[in-house]
Design a protein around this motif. Sequence first.
Motif, PDB file in Angstrom:
ATOM      1  N   LEU A  83       0.845  -1.189   0.000  1.00 25.66           N
ATOM      2  CA  LEU A  83       0.000   0.000   0.000  1.00 25.66           C
ATOM      3  C   LEU A  83       0.883   1.242   0.000  1.00 25.66           C
ATOM      4  CD1 LEU A  83      -1.446  -2.389   1.750  1.00 25.66           C
ATOM      5  CD2 LEU A  83      -3.100  -0.617   2.301  1.00 25.66           C
ATOM      6  N   GLN A  84       0.360   2.334  -0.581  1.00 25.96           N
ATOM      7  CA  GLN A  84       1.140   3.560  -0.659  1.00 25.96           C
ATOM      8  C   GLN A  84       0.560   4.689   0.187  1.00 25.96           C
ATOM      9  OE1 GLN A  84       1.511   4.012  -5.108  1.00 25.96           O
ATOM     10  NE2 GLN A  84       3.672   4.303  -4.606  1.00 25.96           N
ATOM     11  N   ASN A  85      -0.734   4.664   0.431  1.00 20.77           N
ATOM     12  CA  ASN A  85      -1.377   5.757   1.157  1.00 20.77           C
ATOM     13  C   ASN A  85      -1.889   5.231   2.493  1.00 20.77           C
ATOM     14  OD1 ASN A  85      -3.204   7.793   2.101  1.00 20.77           O
ATOM     15  ND2 ASN A  85      -3.292   8.619   0.016  1.00 20.77           N
ATOM     16  N   CYS A  86      -1.355   5.775   3.586  1.00 22.92           N
ATOM     17  CA  CYS A  86      -1.674   5.254   4.916  1.00 22.92           C
ATOM     18  C   CYS A  86      -3.013   5.754   5.445  1.00 22.92           C
ATOM     19  CB  CYS A  86      -0.567   5.594   5.911  1.00 22.92           C
ATOM     20  SG  CYS A  86      -0.370   7.366   6.226  1.00 22.92           S
ATOM     21  N   THR A  87      -3.696   6.599   4.693  1.00 20.49           N
ATOM     22  CA  THR A  87      -4.980   7.124   5.158  1.00 20.49           C
ATOM     23  C   THR A  87      -6.173   6.631   4.343  1.00 20.49           C
ATOM     24  OG1 THR A  87      -4.793   9.115   3.783  1.00 20.49           O
ATOM     25  CG2 THR A  87      -3.896   9.225   6.025  1.00 20.49           C
ATOM     26  N   SER A  88      -5.928   6.038   3.167  1.00 23.98           N
ATOM     27  CA  SER A  88      -7.068   5.693   2.316  1.00 23.98           C
ATOM     28  C   SER A  88      -6.991   4.315   1.668  1.00 23.98           C
ATOM     29  CB  SER A  88      -7.233   6.752   1.211  1.00 23.98           C
ATOM     30  OG  SER A  88      -6.095   6.783   0.374  1.00 23.98           O
ATOM     31  N   ASP A  89      -5.829   3.674   1.669  1.00 28.78           N
ATOM     32  CA  ASP A  89      -5.677   2.405   0.945  1.00 28.78           C
ATOM     33  C   ASP A  89      -6.192   1.196   1.708  1.00 28.78           C
ATOM     34  OD1 ASP A  89      -4.645   3.727  -1.176  1.00 28.78           O
ATOM     35  OD2 ASP A  89      -2.564   3.068  -0.925  1.00 28.78           O
ATOM     36  N   LEU A  90      -6.544   1.364   2.974  1.00 30.37           N
ATOM     37  CA  LEU A  90      -7.113   0.284   3.780  1.00 30.37           C
ATOM     38  C   LEU A  90      -8.462   0.738   4.326  1.00 30.37           C
ATOM     39  CD1 LEU A  90      -6.972  -2.448   5.282  1.00 30.37           C
ATOM     40  CD2 LEU A  90      -5.743  -1.253   7.113  1.00 30.37           C
ATOM     41  N   LYS A  91      -9.489  -0.096   4.122  1.00 27.69           N
ATOM     42  CA  LYS A  91     -10.817   0.227   4.631  1.00 27.69           C
ATOM     43  C   LYS A  91     -11.387  -0.971   5.379  1.00 27.69           C
ATOM     44  CE  LYS A  91     -11.909   3.474   0.889  1.00 27.69           C
ATOM     45  NZ  LYS A  91     -12.804   3.785  -0.255  1.00 27.69           N
ATOM     46  N   LEU A  92     -11.996  -0.686   6.527  1.00 21.46           N
ATOM     47  CA  LEU A  92     -12.703  -1.685   7.313  1.00 21.46           C
ATOM     48  C   LEU A  92     -14.165  -1.268   7.387  1.00 21.46           C
ATOM     49  CD1 LEU A  92     -10.190  -2.178  10.279  1.00 21.46           C
ATOM     50  CD2 LEU A  92     -10.376  -3.516   8.190  1.00 21.46           C
ATOM     51  N   ASN A  93     -15.049  -2.191   7.025  1.00 24.02           N
ATOM     52  CA  ASN A  93     -16.478  -1.903   6.997  1.00 24.02           C
ATOM     53  C   ASN A  93     -16.770  -0.688   6.114  1.00 24.02           C
ATOM     54  OD1 ASN A  93     -19.137  -2.509   7.708  1.00 24.02           O
ATOM     55  ND2 ASN A  93     -19.097  -1.155   9.491  1.00 24.02           N
ATOM     56  N   GLY A  94     -16.002  -0.555   5.035  1.00 19.47           N
ATOM     57  CA  GLY A  94     -16.204   0.520   4.076  1.00 19.47           C
ATOM     58  C   GLY A  94     -15.612   1.856   4.454  1.00 19.47           C
ATOM     59  N   GLN A  95     -15.008   1.944   5.653  1.00 22.78           N
ATOM     60  CA  GLN A  95     -14.464   3.207   6.130  1.00 22.78           C
ATOM     61  C   GLN A  95     -12.934   3.179   6.117  1.00 22.78           C
ATOM     62  OE1 GLN A  95     -16.493   5.859   6.792  1.00 22.78           O
ATOM     63  NE2 GLN A  95     -18.101   4.464   6.072  1.00 22.78           N
ATOM     64  N   PRO A  96     -12.294   4.255   5.617  1.00 22.96           N
ATOM     65  CA  PRO A  96     -10.829   4.296   5.622  1.00 22.96           C
ATOM     66  C   PRO A  96     -10.282   4.195   7.038  1.00 22.96           C
ATOM     67  CG  PRO A  96     -11.742   6.061   4.270  1.00 22.96           C
ATOM     68  CD  PRO A  96     -12.895   5.462   5.032  1.00 22.96           C
ATOM     69  N   VAL A  97      -9.195   3.434   7.178  1.00 21.59           N
ATOM     70  CA  VAL A  97      -8.537   3.250   8.476  1.00 21.59           C
ATOM     71  C   VAL A  97      -7.095   3.707   8.343  1.00 21.59           C
ATOM     72  CG1 VAL A  97      -7.839   1.601  10.238  1.00 21.59           C
ATOM     73  CG2 VAL A  97     -10.044   1.341   9.087  1.00 21.59           C
ATOM     74  N   GLU A  98      -6.663   4.561   9.239  1.00 19.01           N
ATOM     75  CA  GLU A  98      -5.320   5.133   9.163  1.00 19.01           C
ATOM     76  C   GLU A  98      -4.306   4.230   9.866  1.00 19.01           C
ATOM     77  OE1 GLU A  98      -3.272   8.798  11.406  1.00 19.01           O
ATOM     78  OE2 GLU A  98      -4.896   9.401  10.029  1.00 19.01           O
ATOM     79  N   PHE A  99      -3.137   4.073   9.247  1.00 22.65           N
ATOM     80  CA  PHE A  99      -2.037   3.342   9.885  1.00 22.65           C
ATOM     81  C   PHE A  99      -0.728   4.105   9.687  1.00 22.65           C
ATOM     82  CE2 PHE A  99      -2.798   1.761   5.614  1.00 22.65           C
ATOM     83  CZ  PHE A  99      -1.532   1.696   5.033  1.00 22.65           C
ATOM     84  N   CYS A 100      -0.785   5.426   9.838  1.00 21.53           N
ATOM     85  CA  CYS A 100       0.348   6.287   9.504  1.00 21.53           C
ATOM     86  C   CYS A 100       1.483   6.270  10.527  1.00 21.53           C
ATOM     87  CB  CYS A 100      -0.141   7.725   9.281  1.00 21.53           C
ATOM     88  SG  CYS A 100      -1.195   7.897   7.819  1.00 21.53           S
ATOM     89  N   ASN A 101       1.341   5.487  11.595  1.00 17.81           N
ATOM     90  CA  ASN A 101       2.496   5.297  12.475  1.00 17.81           C
ATOM     91  C   ASN A 101       3.425   4.228  11.922  1.00 17.81           C
ATOM     92  OD1 ASN A 101       0.397   3.512  12.939  1.00 17.81           O
ATOM     93  ND2 ASN A 101       0.890   3.220  15.108  1.00 17.81           N
ATOM     94  N   ALA A 102       3.058   3.609  10.797  1.00 22.24           N
ATOM     95  CA  ALA A 102       3.961   2.723  10.069  1.00 22.24           C
ATOM     96  C   ALA A 102       4.877   3.565   9.180  1.00 22.24           C
ATOM     97  CB  ALA A 102       3.159   1.741   9.223  1.00 22.24           C
TER      98      ALA A 102
END
Length: 218
Positions: A178-197
């Motif tokens: 993934l390239q975008n830590c704010t939009s490339d992962l979604k849970l239950n249709g909602q974007p989930v942030e993982f920007c501490n990676a």
Amino acid sequence: MKLTHLATPLLSCVLIACSSEDLETANFGSDLNKNHYNYVNATQYEVKYHTANTELNGDERDATKDKYYIATLARNAEPKRIEHEHNVNRQISFYAQALNNNGNDRQIKYKVKQDQDYHVIAWQDNSKSLMLTLLKQQTNNKDDHFALRFLSNVDQTITVNNKPLSVAKGAVSSWHSLQNCTSDLKLNGQPVEFCNASFNNSYTLVINNQEIEEIITE
């Protein structure tokens, strides 16, 4: 070198009485029989961990005993990394107990590989029962990307790079870049942030009830 090293404790035990546990400890020392283990608490509980080798004759030890205690981790605590010696071709028992939650514990047995590091991950299923997973540490690094794999506490479909990904309860997914830590992962249709990676690194994400419970660095 290894045969010479192993011969000395065996001779000592001929001269003085040794228990199987003494013999097991004495036989160790070669790097071939050591792995690193990363104990992770991805639950809402405080969790205590024990680890016990089987005896030389293959008999099982009681991993719940205090002598096999490794660590106690509060929720959101930093993982605990240790080095543990093991018998080649013998199982290891991994035990976890949720403190202040009587009867909520879990034990698994696993024949580990040599020269392979592992995560020991405590997580909880949808009924709040404690679960335990032993997972090989791996990397799948790619420049300017986050490498992610997923461990979910329920069967669910998540969205990765705008594509659906089915993840089975307790099973670890394949790797995804993934390239975008704010939009490339979604849970239950909602974007989930993982920007501490961080870019160029690999992570295992433990998903608990549609939320990221833990981000494990590989």
